[in-house]
Design an enzyme around this catalytic site. Structure first.
Site, PDB file in Angstrom:
ATOM      1  CB  CYS A 141      -0.945  -0.014   1.127  1.00 45.47           C
ATOM      2  SG  CYS A 141      -1.727   1.471   1.619  1.00 45.47           S
ATOM      3  CG  HIS A 232      -3.637  -0.022  -9.333  1.00 40.06           C
ATOM      4  ND1 HIS A 232      -4.340   0.630  -8.541  1.00 40.06           N
ATOM      5  CD2 HIS A 232      -2.292  -0.266  -8.893  1.00 40.06           C
ATOM      6  CE1 HIS A 232      -3.531   0.743  -7.257  1.00 40.06           C
ATOM      7  NE2 HIS A 232      -2.322  -0.032  -7.514  1.00 40.06           N
ATOM      8  CD  GLU A 287      -6.969   2.136  -1.397  1.00 42.32           C
ATOM      9  OE1 GLU A 287      -6.262   1.189  -1.130  1.00 42.32           O
ATOM     10  OE2 GLU A 287      -7.097   3.237  -0.766  1.00 42.32           O
ATOM     11  CB  CYS A 296      -5.259   4.680  -3.694  1.00 43.76           C
ATOM     12  SG  CYS A 296      -4.340   3.228  -3.957  1.00 43.76           S
ATOM     13  N   GLY A 299      -2.315   3.653  -6.399  1.00 44.80           N
ATOM     14  CA  GLY A 299      -3.142   4.183  -7.270  1.00 44.80           C
ATOM     15  C   GLY A 299      -2.697   5.374  -8.137  1.00 44.80           C
TER      16      GLY A 299
END
Length: 353
Positions: A141, A232, A287, A296, A299
């Site tokens: 993350c 993603h 997410e 994110c 992201g």
């Protein structure tokens, strides 16, 4: 964990706000599941104070009970995490089911995930594991890595600029705490091969899935797929939409349709993006395992990669998220993505379990 066990697993939590100048170490005991909660207004006015200098380290050393789990709540642009000092073991101190209860914003502490600081492996300084708010475990993350770095600096009492290596499910990550307190993270190289992301969508450009068509909710979306160690799906719009206004999206309705789409065998994170200029992007994210979040990091990194691949942006951009901006650069010389942004402690606490 049975419903009955879940009710009593985390009986109460004590918290202290991160204010190093506070003269005392006052704590507030907050009820969790099964215990009537105080009105929100009362909670907002509660007087809390912080441990003095060496806040996290000294707090985590306290042992009120053998059953007390000590933690520090951190946030990076509103993406919030329960940080647990797990350096004495390679086994997480709570189970995925317990983590989901802790992340509950009504009956638990409230967070997007629980992050564990563990001993390093394969020559790294530390290992990072994370359980999402639904109990699932992602590879890594981005916002969590920034919080991880600041947490390490606090419990190790590190001052000034520091960097270290972190083993994650996505490989080795190297964060650097800068002189202004921001954290710059070498996110590594993006993965663009469809099967490695993974996605079942066919490659459209040099083995990469760029502006492929994906049918969701009666619309044909153009999507570019990128992995930053986790999958993603990035979209700048659909055939039927002239301009994508990300603020108008009903994210809670459309997000799960992307996450669980059959084209993504490991599910996917999804970013909806609006181009403000060639160096300024705006996004909202759904997410995998956490739903709609305020930020994110992986992201935002994937968004810049996708924008470059589609010819929409330069390699260095500011990405606006609901929680604030991140600086993202996809360098051409080493093919690595670099993310820079804030992370800060919110409060310290201990929960009885």
């Amino acid at each position: 964990m049975s419903p009955a066990a879940a009710t009593t697993a985390f009986a109460a939590v004590s918290v202290a706000a991160p204010n190093p100048t506070a003269p005392s170490r006052g704590r507030v005991r907050l009820p969790l599941r099964g215990v009537p909660a105080a009105p929100r207004r009362a909670a907002a006015s509660m007087a809390v104070s912080a441990p003095r200098s060496g806040a996290a380290a000294s707090f985590l050393e306290r042992r009120e009970s053998e059953r007390a789990l000590h933690f520090v709540k951190y946030q990076g642009l509103g993406n919030d995490f329960i940080m647990v000092d797990n350096r004495d073991s390679s086994v997480p101190k709570v189970t995925p089911e317990e983590a989901a209860k802790l992340c509950d914003r009504n009956f638990g502490i409230g967070a997007d995930g629980v992050i564990f600081v563990m001993p390093g492996v394969n020559g790294t300084d530390y290992t990072m594991r994370i359980f999402n708010s639904d109990g699932s475990e992602p590879e890594m993350c981005g916002n969590g890595v920034r919080c991880f770095a600041r947490f390490i600096a606090e419990i190790e009492n590190l001052q000034g600029t520091n960097s270290f290596t972190i083993h994650t499910g996505a490989g080795k990550i190297i964060p650097e705490i800068q002189s202004d307190g921001q954290v710059k993270v070498d996110m590594g190289e993006p993965i663009l091969s469809g099967p490695d992301i993974p996605t079942k969508l066919l490659a459209t450009k040099n083995k990469a899935v760029v502006q492929a068509e994906l049918a969701v909710e009666g619309l044909t979306w153009h999507v570019t797929c990128v992995s930053m160690g986790n999958p993603h799906c990035v979209t700048f719009g659909a055939k039927e939409l002239k301009v994508l206004q990300v603020d108008d999206l009903k994210l809670s309705e459309i997000g799960p349709k992307f996450e669980h789409h059959e084209m993504f065998p490991a599910r996917t994170n999804t970013e909806f993006v609006q181009v403000l200029s060639r160096s300024h992007l705006k996004m909202r994210v759904w997410e995998r395992g956490a739903g709609a979040t305020l930020a994110c990091g992986t992201g935002a990194s994937a968004v810049v990669v996708a924008a470059v691949l589609e010819g929409r942006a330069e390699r260095k951009c500011v990405v606006d998220l609901p929680g604030g901006p991140l600086e993202i650069e996809w360098r051409e010389d080493d093919n690595h993505v670099y993310m820079t942004g804030p992370a800060e402690a919110v409060f310290y606490g201990s929960v009885v379990h």
